[in-house]
Design a protein around this motif. Structure first.
Motif, PDB file in Angstrom:
ATOM      1  N   GLY A  70      31.407  39.033  24.313  1.00  0.00           N
ATOM      2  CA  GLY A  70      30.440  37.984  24.602  1.00  0.00           C
ATOM      3  C   GLY A  70      30.145  37.923  26.086  1.00  0.00           C
ATOM      4  O   GLY A  70      30.157  38.935  26.786  1.00  0.00           O
ATOM      5  N   LYS A  71      29.896  36.735  26.596  1.00  0.00           N
ATOM      6  CA  LYS A  71      29.570  36.533  28.006  1.00  0.00           C
ATOM      7  C   LYS A  71      30.844  36.292  28.802  1.00  0.00           C
ATOM      8  O   LYS A  71      31.748  35.596  28.342  1.00  0.00           O
ATOM      9  CB  LYS A  71      28.649  35.322  28.181  1.00  0.00           C
ATOM     10  CG  LYS A  71      27.313  35.432  27.469  1.00  0.00           C
ATOM     11  CD  LYS A  71      26.388  36.400  28.170  1.00  0.00           C
ATOM     12  CE  LYS A  71      25.001  36.390  27.511  1.00  0.00           C
ATOM     13  NZ  LYS A  71      24.086  37.361  28.143  1.00  0.00           N
ATOM     14  N   GLY A  72      30.900  36.889  30.005  1.00  0.00           N
ATOM     15  CA  GLY A  72      32.074  36.645  30.827  1.00  0.00           C
ATOM     16  C   GLY A  72      31.954  37.204  32.224  1.00  0.00           C
ATOM     17  O   GLY A  72      31.089  38.044  32.515  1.00  0.00           O
ATOM     18  N   LYS A  73      32.843  36.725  33.095  1.00  0.00           N
ATOM     19  CA  LYS A  73      32.878  37.161  34.489  1.00  0.00           C
ATOM     20  C   LYS A  73      34.253  37.740  34.814  1.00  0.00           C
ATOM     21  O   LYS A  73      35.277  37.131  34.483  1.00  0.00           O
ATOM     22  CB  LYS A  73      32.599  35.986  35.428  1.00  0.00           C
ATOM     23  CG  LYS A  73      31.235  35.347  35.249  1.00  0.00           C
ATOM     24  CD  LYS A  73      31.076  34.137  36.172  1.00  0.00           C
ATOM     25  CE  LYS A  73      29.744  33.438  35.951  1.00  0.00           C
ATOM     26  NZ  LYS A  73      29.595  32.247  36.830  1.00  0.00           N
ATOM     27  N   LEU A  74      34.260  38.889  35.495  1.00  0.00           N
ATOM     28  CA  LEU A  74      35.498  39.510  35.965  1.00  0.00           C
ATOM     29  C   LEU A  74      35.566  39.369  37.477  1.00  0.00           C
ATOM     30  O   LEU A  74      34.624  39.737  38.190  1.00  0.00           O
ATOM     31  CB  LEU A  74      35.535  40.993  35.568  1.00  0.00           C
ATOM     32  CG  LEU A  74      36.780  41.778  35.962  1.00  0.00           C
ATOM     33  CD1 LEU A  74      38.007  41.249  35.237  1.00  0.00           C
ATOM     34  CD2 LEU A  74      36.597  43.260  35.678  1.00  0.00           C
ATOM     35  N   TYR A  75      36.701  38.811  37.961  1.00  0.00           N
ATOM     36  CA  TYR A  75      36.905  38.586  39.390  1.00  0.00           C
ATOM     37  C   TYR A  75      38.004  39.491  39.922  1.00  0.00           C
ATOM     38  O   TYR A  75      38.943  39.828  39.187  1.00  0.00           O
ATOM     39  CB  TYR A  75      37.325  37.130  39.644  1.00  0.00           C
ATOM     40  CG  TYR A  75      36.295  36.095  39.281  1.00  0.00           C
ATOM     41  CD1 TYR A  75      35.509  35.493  40.262  1.00  0.00           C
ATOM     42  CD2 TYR A  75      36.129  35.688  37.962  1.00  0.00           C
ATOM     43  CE1 TYR A  75      34.576  34.504  39.934  1.00  0.00           C
ATOM     44  CE2 TYR A  75      35.193  34.710  37.628  1.00  0.00           C
ATOM     45  CZ  TYR A  75      34.424  34.133  38.616  1.00  0.00           C
ATOM     46  OH  TYR A  75      33.503  33.167  38.286  1.00  0.00           O
ATOM     47  N   ASN A  76      37.915  39.856  41.211  1.00  0.00           N
ATOM     48  CA  ASN A  76      39.030  40.587  41.821  1.00  0.00           C
ATOM     49  C   ASN A  76      40.108  39.594  42.265  1.00  0.00           C
ATOM     50  O   ASN A  76      39.959  38.382  42.113  1.00  0.00           O
ATOM     51  CB  ASN A  76      38.564  41.484  42.969  1.00  0.00           C
ATOM     52  CG  ASN A  76      38.038  40.699  44.167  1.00  0.00           C
ATOM     53  OD1 ASN A  76      38.291  39.503  44.320  1.00  0.00           O
ATOM     54  ND2 ASN A  76      37.293  41.366  45.039  1.00  0.00           N
ATOM     55  N   LYS A  77      41.190  40.106  42.827  1.00  0.00           N
ATOM     56  CA  LYS A  77      42.328  39.258  43.187  1.00  0.00           C
ATOM     57  C   LYS A  77      41.990  38.255  44.295  1.00  0.00           C
ATOM     58  O   LYS A  77      42.705  37.272  44.491  1.00  0.00           O
ATOM     59  CB  LYS A  77      43.522  40.106  43.591  1.00  0.00           C
ATOM     60  CG  LYS A  77      43.293  40.970  44.815  1.00  0.00           C
ATOM     61  CD  LYS A  77      44.512  41.820  45.115  1.00  0.00           C
ATOM     62  CE  LYS A  77      44.296  42.717  46.324  1.00  0.00           C
ATOM     63  NZ  LYS A  77      45.486  43.550  46.601  1.00  0.00           N
ATOM     64  N   ASN A  78      40.883  38.511  45.024  1.00  0.00           N
ATOM     65  CA  ASN A  78      40.465  37.593  46.087  1.00  0.00           C
ATOM     66  C   ASN A  78      39.473  36.541  45.607  1.00  0.00           C
ATOM     67  O   ASN A  78      38.978  35.753  46.401  1.00  0.00           O
ATOM     68  CB  ASN A  78      39.850  38.394  47.243  1.00  0.00           C
ATOM     69  CG  ASN A  78      40.853  39.343  47.873  1.00  0.00           C
ATOM     70  OD1 ASN A  78      42.003  38.983  48.100  1.00  0.00           O
ATOM     71  ND2 ASN A  78      40.414  40.568  48.138  1.00  0.00           N
ATOM     72  N   GLY A  79      39.178  36.561  44.305  1.00  0.00           N
ATOM     73  CA  GLY A  79      38.286  35.565  43.738  1.00  0.00           C
ATOM     74  C   GLY A  79      36.816  35.915  43.815  1.00  0.00           C
ATOM     75  O   GLY A  79      35.961  35.058  43.558  1.00  0.00           O
ATOM     76  N   LYS A  80      36.499  37.175  44.177  1.00  0.00           N
ATOM     77  CA  LYS A  80      35.097  37.602  44.232  1.00  0.00           C
ATOM     78  C   LYS A  80      34.700  38.251  42.905  1.00  0.00           C
ATOM     79  O   LYS A  80      35.470  39.007  42.317  1.00  0.00           O
ATOM     80  CB  LYS A  80      34.889  38.594  45.379  1.00  0.00           C
ATOM     81  CG  LYS A  80      35.084  37.953  46.751  1.00  0.00           C
ATOM     82  CD  LYS A  80      34.797  38.944  47.868  1.00  0.00           C
ATOM     83  CE  LYS A  80      34.959  38.276  49.229  1.00  0.00           C
ATOM     84  NZ  LYS A  80      34.672  39.237  50.355  1.00  0.00           N
TER      85      LYS A  80
END
Length: 245
Positions: free
Chosen positions: A185-195
């Motif tokens: 579905g819909k989603g966001k993947l962030y790196n360890k720094n929150g970007k």
């Protein structure tokens, strides 16, 4: 009181021709109850033993039913300590393994985990949240054996399903939809720094559909994806929005 073969059926106190007070009642299969009686039935505190003399239950009884607080010992060496109603686990209670380690601590309805509780796995990870029909269902959190949170969100029948937040071992994390334990579905993947690394559509843990990928330099691709790869229409832009191609 003896049966026709001369074997003891009941040995204990009587009141007005009825078993009342303390006594032992023996069953034909060799199992027996030892405890208090009222109106010819086990009532109050008592213990039930199997035909080998091993204790099965120690606790409260109401009209020959296991009801109230008690400890029940199972054949697989697990045991339950908590409340009962009509012979079944109902209310608050803790299930232990044979080594005395907690398996589940929480609410029960008719012998099934239902309500709020914590379920511990053998390797040390655990789930804390809501249960229904003996499985994690609803809102909950999963922790690893170090006590660090891995997942915070919704589950259906023990599977990650719905909206949730998943933390990965490399420090990255995903916020979005899940189905069958996978990003779907819909989603966001962030790196360890929150970007944000990727924002868009997912299918079985892979980028699929429409989405935006941003690299460490801020250059981004926005367009179509398939099987975790850029596929179809799309464009690559600098972080200020200038289109490269």
């Amino acid at each position: 009181l003896y049966n026709k073969n001369g074997n003891i059926i009941y040995d204990g106190d009587w009141v007005n021709g009825k078993m009342e007070g303390n006594g032992i009642m023996y069953h034909e299969d060799g199992s027996y109850y030892k405890g208090t009686f009222k109106n010819d039935l086990p009532n109050g505190k008592g213990q039930f033993y199997n035909e080998k003399g091993n204790i099965i239950y120690d606790g409260d009884w109401v009209c020959a039913n296991i009801e109230g607080n008690g400890i029940y010992y199972y054949e697989d060496d697990t045991y339950y300590k908590g409340t009962f109603k009509n012979y079944l686990r109902n209310g608050k209670g803790i299930l232990y393994n044979g080594n005395g380690n907690i398996i589940y601590d929480g609410d029960w309805v008719n012998d099934e985990k239902e309500g709020n509780g914590i379920f511990y796995h053998e390797e040390g990870s655990y789930y804390k949240g809501t249960f229904k029909k003996d499985l994690p269902n609803g809102k909950g959190q999963i922790y690893n054996q170090k006590g660090n949170i891995i997942y915070d969100g919704y589950l259906i029948n023990g599977n990650l399903e719905g909206i949730g937040l998943y933390y990965y071992s490399d420090g990255s994390y995903y916020i979005g939809q899940f189905k069958n334990n996978l990003r779907n579905g819909k989603g966001k993947l962030y790196n360890k720094n929150g970007k944000i690394i990727y924002e868009g559509d997912w299918f079985n843990n892979k980028k699929e559909g429409n989405g935006k990928y941003i690299d460490e330099n801020g250059i981004y691709y926005i367009g179509q994806w398939k099987n975790d790869l850029k596929n179809g229409k799309g464009k690559i832009c600098l972080k200020d929005g200038i289109i490269l191609y």
